[in-house]
Scaffold this active site. Structure first.
Site, mmCIF file in Angstrom:
data_model
loop_
_atom_site.group_PDB
_atom_site.id
_atom_site.type_symbol
_atom_site.label_atom_id
_atom_site.label_comp_id
_atom_site.label_asym_id
_atom_site.label_seq_id
_atom_site.Cartn_x
_atom_site.Cartn_y
_atom_site.Cartn_z
ATOM 1 C CD1 TRP A 104 -2.657 -2.091 1.631
ATOM 2 C CD2 TRP A 104 -2.826 -0.656 -0.240
ATOM 3 N NE1 TRP A 104 -3.713 -2.475 0.686
ATOM 4 C CE2 TRP A 104 -3.885 -1.314 -0.040
ATOM 5 C CE3 TRP A 104 -4.026 0.983 -0.645
ATOM 6 C CZ2 TRP A 104 -5.313 -2.042 -1.038
ATOM 7 C CZ3 TRP A 104 -5.085 0.623 -1.556
ATOM 8 C CH2 TRP A 104 -5.631 -0.491 -1.940
ATOM 9 C CG ASP A 178 -3.452 3.583 4.154
ATOM 10 O OD1 ASP A 178 -4.573 3.759 4.996
ATOM 11 O OD2 ASP A 178 -3.374 3.312 3.101
ATOM 12 C CE LYS A 202 -8.038 -2.047 2.914
ATOM 13 N NZ LYS A 202 -8.380 -3.879 2.032
#
Lengths: 367, 367
Positions: A104, A178, A202
């Site tokens: 990510w 993040d 998530k």
């Protein structure tokens, strides 16, 4: 009360939701609180939806103790969208330092290069994204527009529990976090944060909703090419209603926030995460090498646990047996292979116990 | 079968959904087709959600007879997002001609100015957005990157039923159509279209989902500053799964598409729209001036019907009585005032009959 339960769903996202939340949503689908409308059918400008929206924001602010000088924005575009939206809003076309700890943050660095001068402050790519670079080792540039950190790497399972104190490291840049895949599983030290964002799909629920927490003083930096619908200042000025927000996602997130409060809040979620993670890593480490998680122990995620069978020819049998045992979506990300168990807030300890029981039994049968 | 019905909801968006769709969604909330998961909990990469996604796209393609050389993209960001995303993808920084027929196309022109040389090809602003400029009067520039048209203005209630043939007007530019608020209420002549987009929250259902139809040959024009998550070519190459799509919105849209097919498809929706619009405009025009819709008859929208009471001091009484009669969300947009009835596909003729009954009764009592 029924003793049956739904299968345990270990998807990395979109992911399992609390059953109570789903039951509430189903019951209110045609008529929310006597309004004569379902939530999906409400004008976002009407008093009914405004009440839903305000309660969701208030509960989230309370759960994470978000200070008043942070705006909470409900946006669209997900984490990959934010990879562009953050530099469009904060980079000023200048220097951006990115800590790479997995897939990510690597993507975040790549996308930011469209808008800024990106440098990699630290990277664990050489060891296959299994270590956790210590903040004291990061190469930080003075005058950087911001430093980007993915505090929990969903694919590689590397987590920073505590956020770094950039000022103590000699940096004057705001920290961008993040925290998509571990938000609300632990507290956030807002004194160390400039901006945090999280795709909701998530650890909260519905895909298509992105949460952004942005410090007031960072609203004035957008590049002129930033689309208005994604300009934090514009979104903040309109209370996340510059464009029609993803109303149903906000509603579901709000139900999740209420559920979290009933459970005891973020502190309780953190205790449960410790218990679930200890149980699962313990089983993997205690399997005599039948299973292995490759992440350095101090960096192991409490949310996303990738693991491998020593004999990968057993992978299909493992997954088929798991499905039979009511343990769903355990296949690892295609870029990593193997298995992955995501054990978010909505995963009860009983689900992890069932998984551990299956891990042990499968190892006995095939060891 | 019960003879009771829910209140009739005339919201302009998010808007009423077919009751059958809401009942299906509620019934499947905890377990979709025996999968052991609700749709909101499914990985977008799993076979269950892929089946939902593919069926939605296939049904939409069938309903609108979308040719194979158009990609159908499921995106995020809504109409206001597309106002930037379209010029980022198609303008090449060059000339963009915009037809202004109401608030939405005016916003589109403003946002496109960030990325392109925008000219107003025609505007009805001088008459308060009540006329419909004839395509033969549009000032189109040769070599323009595209021409933007909002084919149904939700706020001002101005609709183009037939799309213009730009080639016949001497333009070589592709036509970009914002059809958010009347998509699926009539067919689209794809031979006249380069790109069409629609926020789903008006005539389809869930806010947070944006449909984009883009002709294959237009995929190669994005500016380098276009965020990857919003680059049509990237989204198309990943089958709308470059980033996690708004999965639940796609599922609900798919249920709406199935409902539309069961009802007889777009041709039947168009017949019903004619009947509903004739009934409502007939009542307004036949009220002896008690009510008035100000749009030139040939440009009147079949979906969004703004109207005014001659005596605006009765507005509050009108809205209170409507609510009492089970007629919801009739207040006009704040920029226009008065009233607005949105009569999308999911609004049954009985709802319009009930509204007309109320209009007549209120006029009798107060006329």
């Amino acid at each position: 009360m029924s003793t049956t339960h739904r299968p345990y769903n270990f998807s990395a996202g979109p992911a399992v939701l609390p059953e109570e939340v789903l039951r509430e949503a189903a019951a209110e689908m045609l008529d929310w609180h006597g309004s004569g409308m379902g939530v999906m059918e409400m004008s976002h400008r009407g008093k009914e939806f405004i009440a839903i929206h305000e309660a969701a924001e208030r509960d989230l602010r309370e759960l994470l103790a978000v200070p008043a000088h942070f705006h909470i924005l409900f946006m669209q575009g997900g984490g990959l969208g934010e990879n562009a939206i953050v530099p469009l809003n904060l980079s000023r076309g200048g220097a951006v330092d990115v800590v790479v700890t997995g897939a990510w943050s690597k993507k975040s660095a790549g996308e930011a290069r469209k808008y800024a001068d990106v440098a990699i402050a630290a990277s664990n790519e050489a060891d296959g994204h299994t270590s956790r670079p210590a903040p004291s080792s990061w190469q930080l540039r003075r005058g950087a527009s911001y430093v980007h950190l993915c505090s929990n790497e969903t694919i590689h399972g590397v987590e920073y529990g505590e956020l770094p104190d950039l000022a103590a490291l000699g940096s004057d840049a705001p920290l961008v976090v993040d925290c998509s895949s571990h938000i609300l599983s632990r507290g956030i030290d807002w004194s160390r944060v400039g901006l945090a964002f999280a795709g909701a799909q998530k650890n909260i629920g519905p895909a298509g909703l992105t949460l952004v927490f942005v410090r007031e003083d960072l609203l004035d930096r957008a590049l002129p090419i930033c689309p208005s619908a994604f300009e934090y200042k514009t979104v903040a000025a309109h209370g996340s209603m510059f464009n029609t927000p993803p109303t149903y996602g906000i509603y579901i997130a709000g139900l999740v926030f209420q559920w979290l409060k009933r459970q005891g809040g973020v502190a309780e979620m953190s205790r449960r995460a410790d218990a679930k993670a200890q149980l699962l890593y313990g089983a993997l480490d205690g399997s005599g090498g039948f299973y292995a998680n490759k992440v350095a122990p101090e960096g192991r995620s409490r949310m996303n646990v990738p693991f491998f069978l020593r004999d990968e020819s057993l992978n299909d049998a493992f997954l088929a047996g798991a499905r039979e045992a009511g343990l769903l979506q355990l296949k690892g990300h295609k870029s990593v292979g193997g298995m992955r168990a995501s054990i978010y807030n909505a995963m009860p300890i009983e689900g992890v116990q069932a998984l551990v029981g299956y891990l042990n039994e499968f190892a006995r049968r095939h060891g």
